[in-house]
Design a protein around this motif. Structure first.
Motif, PDB file in Angstrom:
ATOM      1  N   ASN A  67       0.920  -1.007  -0.141  1.00 23.45           N
ATOM      2  CA  ASN A  67       0.248   0.213  -0.246  1.00 23.45           C
ATOM      3  C   ASN A  67       1.089   1.013   0.462  1.00 23.45           C
ATOM      4  O   ASN A  67       2.408   1.047  -0.512  1.00 23.45           O
ATOM      5  N   LYS A  68      -0.039   2.298   0.098  1.00 25.44           N
ATOM      6  CA  LYS A  68       0.887   3.643  -0.136  1.00 25.44           C
ATOM      7  C   LYS A  68       1.373   3.761   1.121  1.00 25.44           C
ATOM      8  O   LYS A  68       3.231   4.332   0.312  1.00 25.44           O
ATOM      9  N   GLU A  69       2.046   3.429   1.954  1.00 25.43           N
ATOM     10  CA  GLU A  69       2.325   4.133   3.638  1.00 25.43           C
ATOM     11  C   GLU A  69       3.453   2.504   2.965  1.00 25.43           C
ATOM     12  O   GLU A  69       4.519   3.393   3.474  1.00 25.43           O
ATOM     13  N   GLN A  70       3.347   2.273   2.528  1.00 22.58           N
ATOM     14  CA  GLN A  70       4.181   0.671   3.164  1.00 22.58           C
ATOM     15  C   GLN A  70       5.933   1.353   2.318  1.00 22.58           C
ATOM     16  O   GLN A  70       6.741   1.189   2.405  1.00 22.58           O
ATOM     17  N   LEU A  71       5.051   1.591   0.610  1.00 16.38           N
ATOM     18  CA  LEU A  71       5.762   1.923  -0.622  1.00 16.38           C
ATOM     19  C   LEU A  71       6.727   3.203  -0.211  1.00 16.38           C
ATOM     20  O   LEU A  71       8.068   3.254  -0.269  1.00 16.38           O
ATOM     21  N   GLU A  72       5.707   4.237   0.851  1.00 16.40           N
ATOM     22  CA  GLU A  72       6.878   5.033   1.327  1.00 16.40           C
ATOM     23  C   GLU A  72       7.656   4.750   2.472  1.00 16.40           C
ATOM     24  O   GLU A  72       8.848   5.258   2.221  1.00 16.40           O
ATOM     25  N   MET A  73       7.648   3.958   2.982  1.00 16.03           N
ATOM     26  CA  MET A  73       8.147   3.944   4.677  1.00 16.03           C
ATOM     27  C   MET A  73       9.754   2.957   4.053  1.00 16.03           C
ATOM     28  O   MET A  73      11.080   3.236   3.815  1.00 16.03           O
ATOM     29  N   GLU A  74       9.177   1.959   2.472  1.00 15.21           N
ATOM     30  CA  GLU A  74      10.442   1.251   1.731  1.00 15.21           C
ATOM     31  C   GLU A  74      11.835   2.250   1.155  1.00 15.21           C
ATOM     32  O   GLU A  74      12.317   2.524   1.216  1.00 15.21           O
ATOM     33  N   LEU A  75      11.255   3.790   0.727  1.00 13.48           N
ATOM     34  CA  LEU A  75      11.958   4.716  -0.270  1.00 13.48           C
ATOM     35  C   LEU A  75      12.341   4.751   0.639  1.00 13.48           C
ATOM     36  O   LEU A  75      13.780   5.278   0.174  1.00 13.48           O
ATOM     37  N   GLN A  76      11.975   5.539   1.897  1.00  9.72           N
ATOM     38  CA  GLN A  76      12.313   5.625   2.652  1.00  9.72           C
ATOM     39  C   GLN A  76      14.180   6.029   2.870  1.00  9.72           C
ATOM     40  O   GLN A  76      15.097   6.219   3.385  1.00  9.72           O
ATOM     41  N   LYS A  77      13.488   4.503   3.782  1.00  8.11           N
ATOM     42  CA  LYS A  77      14.638   3.452   3.745  1.00  8.11           C
ATOM     43  C   LYS A  77      15.787   3.700   2.599  1.00  8.11           C
ATOM     44  O   LYS A  77      16.926   3.368   3.465  1.00  8.11           O
TER      45      LYS A  77
END
Length: 85
Positions: A67-77
């Motif tokens: 989902n959008k939040e998971q994708l944003e967290m992975e991108l931030q990592k």
């Protein structure tokens, strides 16, 4: 959605450069490209990206799209790990 091929990087690089030059507004950050593929060859990835100036990431394909939040967290990592390199 098959194996990662060198031409995938070239095409993505073209799209990102177009977007950066034609669509981005002043002050926008550079666009990021994500290539979804069934199988990644690290040698192909390394040599295809060596001289590219754009941010392109490729990983093995998954049948579950985050989902959008998971994708944003992975991108931030990823972004944070690049800062520490």
């Amino acid at each position: 959605m098959g194996k990662l091929r060198p031409e995938n990087y070239g095409q993505m690089n073209m799209y990102l450069n177009y977007f950066k030059n034609e669509i981005n507004d002043d002050g926008d950050k550079d666009p990021v490209g994500i290539i979804l593929c069934a199988e990644k060859n690290n040698i192909v990835a390394q040599y295809s990206m060596e001289v590219l100036k754009t941010n392109i990431y490729a990983s093995k394909y998954t049948y579950v799209i985050p989902n959008k939040e998971q994708l944003e967290m992975e991108l931030q990592k990823v972004l944070e790990s690049k800062k520490s390199d």
